[in-house]
Design a protein around this motif. Sequence first.
Motif, mmCIF file in Angstrom:
data_model
loop_
_atom_site.group_PDB
_atom_site.id
_atom_site.type_symbol
_atom_site.label_atom_id
_atom_site.label_comp_id
_atom_site.label_asym_id
_atom_site.label_seq_id
_atom_site.Cartn_x
_atom_site.Cartn_y
_atom_site.Cartn_z
ATOM 1 N N SER A 122 -58.509 32.360 -14.401
ATOM 2 C CA SER A 122 -58.496 32.991 -15.347
ATOM 3 C C SER A 122 -59.319 33.355 -16.636
ATOM 4 O O SER A 122 -59.472 34.887 -17.560
ATOM 5 N N ASP A 148 -54.679 27.973 -12.700
ATOM 6 C CA ASP A 148 -54.214 29.057 -14.327
ATOM 7 C C ASP A 148 -54.690 28.271 -15.105
ATOM 8 O O ASP A 148 -52.978 28.083 -15.287
ATOM 9 N N ALA A 153 -53.317 34.253 -16.155
ATOM 10 C CA ALA A 153 -53.288 35.245 -14.650
ATOM 11 C C ALA A 153 -52.061 35.896 -14.561
ATOM 12 O O ALA A 153 -51.099 35.485 -14.904
ATOM 13 N N THR A 154 -52.539 36.967 -13.882
ATOM 14 C CA THR A 154 -51.453 38.075 -13.136
ATOM 15 C C THR A 154 -50.949 37.949 -12.051
ATOM 16 O O THR A 154 -52.335 37.250 -10.982
ATOM 17 N N PRO A 155 -50.048 38.344 -11.564
ATOM 18 C CA PRO A 155 -50.136 38.302 -10.325
ATOM 19 C C PRO A 155 -51.336 38.865 -8.962
ATOM 20 O O PRO A 155 -51.932 38.102 -8.109
ATOM 21 N N MET A 158 -54.525 36.788 -8.866
ATOM 22 C CA MET A 158 -54.204 34.973 -8.424
ATOM 23 C C MET A 158 -54.253 36.094 -6.769
ATOM 24 O O MET A 158 -55.177 34.651 -5.784
ATOM 25 N N CYS A 177 -49.602 27.231 -11.146
ATOM 26 C CA CYS A 177 -50.090 28.264 -12.371
ATOM 27 C C CYS A 177 -49.548 27.004 -13.464
ATOM 28 O O CYS A 177 -47.904 27.075 -12.998
ATOM 29 N N ASN A 187 -46.879 34.123 -9.887
ATOM 30 C CA ASN A 187 -48.406 33.805 -9.542
ATOM 31 C C ASN A 187 -48.636 32.769 -8.400
ATOM 32 O O ASN A 187 -49.718 33.061 -7.253
#
Length: 349
Positions: A122, A148, A153-155, A158, A177, A187
């Motif tokens: 991230s 992460d 992070a976001t999907p 990822m 994650c 994620n």
Amino acid sequence: MIVDDTLREGMQAPGLAYSREERLRLAGLISRAGVRSAIVAYPPAHPSEAEFTERVVEMRLFREVFGLGRTTVQDAETVFRTGAGIAMHLPFDLGHLDRAMEAVRYARSTGRPVAVAVVNVSEWSLERIVEISKRLDSLGVDIIQLPDTLGQATPGRMREVVSAVASSVGASVEVHCHNDRGLAVANTLAGLESGAQRADCTIMGIGERNGIADLAAVSDFATRALGSDGLDMDALAEAYRYLASILVSKVGETFLFDNLPFFGANAQKHTAGTHAAFSGVFRASEFSINVYAGRAMVEQILASRGIGASEAEIREVLARVKDESARRGVCLKVDDVVRIAGDVIGKGH
């Protein structure tokens, strides 16, 4: 493949420390559920971690057993002596990347399976992550883990990172994650949909701060959506019940709320010494103290109480803190560290 990290990452859940007997029983229950790969301990942290790893290897509970360490030759040697595969994490400061790569090269020379975590997806640029992953792949690393680490992070992120790395390397790609924003499962699933072959999970999603992805949730998705071999959910439920009993007895019933993203107190607690040492990266202000504690953590605790100590005294306090936590199978409190420091500084060592 679902990779269980309850036995290692779980030790970083705020307030939790297993006894040897609890950890062995939990390992048996996880194995019985059909989990084939596990990261079981951090052998360089303390002799008890190395001994536990050796025992799990001897018991042949899992097809793959990994011990985790830093990307140093010394840590790789320590894990190698346990008989386990060598899992390593790159330093958060990439100023010593060449030295880390030499340690990876040494780990590969042992003939053991080698997994290396490229922290942190991230924060680092996509180009940098791919560059480092290609370099690891050229060294023959078996598994490239994309963690992460900060849980930010976001999907979408990822998917972007996993797709780029998976299409650039021959090694297996694994995701790990964290749940600081409540997105660990989402994620992880995004990573699996985008080319990751492995997912690092824990029972109840426990781990550092708010933990990581929940093992049952990810396993169910992998079975239904990706056609992977399913786990024995009845056997897994028994492992969940057993871990719940440990958490209630050692941490208390408030753990459930404390572990929530955003609202829970665990978001502000560190267990890993490597995290406490990088306060510019990890901003939590409280500590959960067990065998994974580090020098920087002890130094910060003593400074907060106005206690001055030499480098040698800090190392001795740290050693005694780890020994006591391992012996009692519990996390220590700040007052315990202060007590131990009083013995070391007052009486010499």
